[in-house]
Design a protein around this motif. Structure first.
Motif, PDB file in Angstrom:
ATOM      1  N   SER A 133      -1.109  -0.912   9.293  1.00 13.13           N
ATOM      2  CA  SER A 133      -1.428  -0.142  11.104  1.00 13.13           C
ATOM      3  C   SER A 133      -2.781  -1.131  11.369  1.00 13.13           C
ATOM      4  N   LEU A 134      -2.759  -1.198  12.589  1.00 11.48           N
ATOM      5  CA  LEU A 134      -3.900  -1.341  13.075  1.00 11.48           C
ATOM      6  C   LEU A 134      -4.130  -0.644  14.411  1.00 11.48           C
ATOM      7  N   GLN A 135      -5.825   0.190  14.639  1.00  5.77           N
ATOM      8  CA  GLN A 135      -6.058   1.092  15.900  1.00  5.77           C
ATOM      9  C   GLN A 135      -6.826   0.452  16.747  1.00  5.77           C
ATOM     10  N   GLY A 136      -6.897  -0.331  17.098  1.00  5.38           N
ATOM     11  CA  GLY A 136      -7.880  -1.351  17.739  1.00  5.38           C
ATOM     12  C   GLY A 136      -8.711  -2.154  17.122  1.00  5.38           C
ATOM     13  N   ASP A 137     -10.147  -2.244  16.286  1.00  5.60           N
ATOM     14  CA  ASP A 137      -9.983  -2.955  15.576  1.00  5.60           C
ATOM     15  C   ASP A 137     -10.267  -2.174  13.733  1.00  5.60           C
ATOM     16  N   ARG A 138      -9.813  -1.715  13.605  1.00  2.00           N
ATOM     17  CA  ARG A 138      -9.973  -0.730  12.347  1.00  2.00           C
ATOM     18  C   ARG A 138      -8.007  -1.084  12.297  1.00  2.00           C
ATOM     19  N   ALA A 139      -8.019  -1.821  10.525  1.00  2.00           N
ATOM     20  CA  ALA A 139      -6.721  -1.516   9.866  1.00  2.00           C
ATOM     21  C   ALA A 139      -6.941  -0.677   8.596  1.00  2.00           C
ATOM     22  N   TRP A 140      -5.791  -0.679   7.946  1.00  2.00           N
ATOM     23  CA  TRP A 140      -5.650   0.768   7.252  1.00  2.00           C
ATOM     24  C   TRP A 140      -3.844  -0.968   6.661  1.00  2.00           C
ATOM     25  N   VAL A 141      -3.817  -0.575   5.227  1.00  2.00           N
ATOM     26  CA  VAL A 141      -3.264  -1.500   4.617  1.00  2.00           C
ATOM     27  C   VAL A 141      -2.754  -0.447   3.342  1.00  2.00           C
ATOM     28  N   VAL A 142      -1.175  -0.266   3.568  1.00  2.00           N
ATOM     29  CA  VAL A 142      -0.895   0.349   2.534  1.00  2.00           C
ATOM     30  C   VAL A 142       0.780  -0.274   2.070  1.00  2.00           C
ATOM     31  N   SER A 143       0.416  -0.770   0.738  1.00  2.00           N
ATOM     32  CA  SER A 143       1.650  -1.732   0.161  1.00  2.00           C
ATOM     33  C   SER A 143       2.557  -0.733  -0.667  1.00  2.00           C
ATOM     34  N   GLY A 144       3.235  -1.894  -1.603  1.00  2.00           N
ATOM     35  CA  GLY A 144       4.175  -0.576  -2.610  1.00  2.00           C
ATOM     36  C   GLY A 144       5.640  -1.346  -2.700  1.00  2.00           C
ATOM     37  N   ILE A 145       6.130  -1.045  -3.769  1.00  2.00           N
ATOM     38  CA  ILE A 145       7.399  -0.905  -4.075  1.00  2.00           C
ATOM     39  C   ILE A 145       8.492   0.208  -4.270  1.00  2.00           C
ATOM     40  N   ASP A 146       9.208  -0.977  -3.311  1.00  2.00           N
ATOM     41  CA  ASP A 146      10.649  -0.099  -3.585  1.00  2.00           C
ATOM     42  C   ASP A 146      11.387  -0.667  -4.606  1.00  2.00           C
ATOM     43  N   GLY A 147      11.993   0.074  -5.126  1.00  2.00           N
ATOM     44  CA  GLY A 147      13.645   0.228  -6.600  1.00  2.00           C
ATOM     45  C   GLY A 147      13.519  -0.676  -7.502  1.00  2.00           C
ATOM     46  N   LEU A 148      12.278   0.119  -8.108  1.00  2.00           N
ATOM     47  CA  LEU A 148      12.178  -0.555  -9.334  1.00  2.00           C
ATOM     48  C   LEU A 148      12.799   0.592 -10.227  1.00  2.00           C
ATOM     49  N   THR A 149      13.973   0.648 -11.264  1.00  2.00           N
ATOM     50  CA  THR A 149      14.516   1.380 -11.817  1.00  2.00           C
ATOM     51  C   THR A 149      13.795   0.816 -13.098  1.00  2.00           C
ATOM     52  N   LEU A 150      13.922   2.342 -13.821  1.00  2.00           N
ATOM     53  CA  LEU A 150      13.020   2.266 -15.748  1.00  2.00           C
ATOM     54  C   LEU A 150      13.904   3.370 -15.961  1.00  2.00           C
ATOM     55  N   LEU A 151      13.812   2.750 -17.371  1.00  2.00           N
ATOM     56  CA  LEU A 151      14.711   4.232 -18.582  1.00  2.00           C
ATOM     57  C   LEU A 151      14.074   4.066 -19.554  1.00  2.00           C
TER      58      LEU A 151
END
Ligand SMILES: O=c1[nH]c(=O)c2[nH]c(=O)[nH]c2[nH]1
Length: 293
Positions: A133-151
């Motif tokens: 996300s960028l607002q003006g010249d400030r940035a935020w980075v949100v990263s992640g993982i989807d669909g990692l199935t564990l048992l």
């Protein structure tokens, strides 16, 4: 009564982009789904249909493809930052951008035990994600993982919960614990080795899931986030959404058989959904609203 235009954004959703780096016989594949979303002074198009400030979503899609050719895509966080800065930096009325990218993994096919130069198989359901996300010249980075199935087939208990007139669930001190991880973590700063950070966060979450003796999925959720925050100072906040993929013991007594935690019915739905945020108390502001999906 006055009617006004509220928050709005627009962009191209789910641009499918595959690049092949062919700087030798060994090819390198990147498979991305990119969504762009722009915000700014966009009242005119909504109120009068004046499109003078509307960078067409078709142009946004073309920009994704052109940028992929003009320089190596690299890590998805960097690609997202480049695209966001381009849109905000070149369009006068665009003040903010949100670029979401999912990366789909491919493994090299092993031929005679050796990884093939240019033939691949899809890695499975797991995706690496980012939302810049960028607002003006400030940035935020949100990263992640989807669909990692564990048992895990043991090391999980669930008991001590209240029993009212509607409770039928048996207490257990040994059950299967299974989930499909949706994880998002918010970075502070941009001077980060994104690939290494992703790899280490993933490892920490997997190792914690495996080794933490679980009294509830909630406890496991907190432990996974805590492990990341303790080890990775570039991360300010972790959000997790963990469906409890129930495995019910099959009643084999009608057949005169005892079931010692060996035969299960893997239920599809409904499922428990355990969600939570784990964060540092000194974290910087979280920027524009973000969620797990
Ligand atoms: O780990 C669990 N947390 C719950 O809140 C819950 N509720 C439930 O029925 N089973 C479980 N398991």
């Amino acid at each position: 009564m006055a009617i006004t235009l509220g928050p709005n954004q627009y962009g191209k959703a789910e641009v499918r982009l595959v690049t092949v780096r062919r700087d030798g016989p060994v090819h390198h594949l990147k498979d991305l789904t990119v969504s762009t979303s722009l915000r700014g002074e966009l009242a005119a198009t909504h109120l009068t249909g004046d499109n003078a400030g509307v960078l067409a979503t078709d142009t946004q899609k073309n920009t994704v493809y052109a940028f992929a050719k003009e320089a190596p895509v690299g890590e998805i966080e960097d690609f997202g930052l480049r695209l966001a800065r381009h849109f905000v930096g070149t369009q006068e009325n665009i003040k903010g951008a949100r670029i979401k990218i999912d990366e789909h993994g491919w493994d090299r096919i092993a031929v005679g035990g050796e990884p093939h130069d240019h033939a691949f198989s899809r890695s499975g359901d797991e995706r690496r994600t980012t939302a810049v996300s960028l607002q003006g010249d400030r940035a935020w980075v949100v990263s992640g993982i989807d669909g990692l199935t564990l048992l895990k087939s043991t090391g999980s208990e669930f008991h001590g919960f209240p029993r009212d007139e509607y409770t039928t669930l048996a207490e257990t001190d040994d059950r299967i614990l299974a989930t499909a991880v949706t994880a998002r973590w918010r970075y502070e700063g941009e001077d980060i080795d994104w690939a290494e950070s992703h790899r280490e966060i993933r490892r920490l979450m997997l190792e914690t899931f495996a080794t933490k003796h679980s009294l509830s999925l909630q406890q496991t959720l907190y432990a996974m986030g805590e492990a990341v925050l303790k080890a990775r100072e570039e991360v300010a906040e972790v959000r997790l959404s963990l469906p409890n993929k129930h495995h019910f013991l099959v009643d084999l007594s009608p057949f005169g058989l005892k079931n010692d935690n060996e035969v299960f019915y893997a239920a599809d739905r409904p499922y428990g959904l355990i969600e939570g945020t784990i964060l540092r108390d000194d974290a910087e502001d979280a920027g524009p609203a973000w969620d797990l999906h």
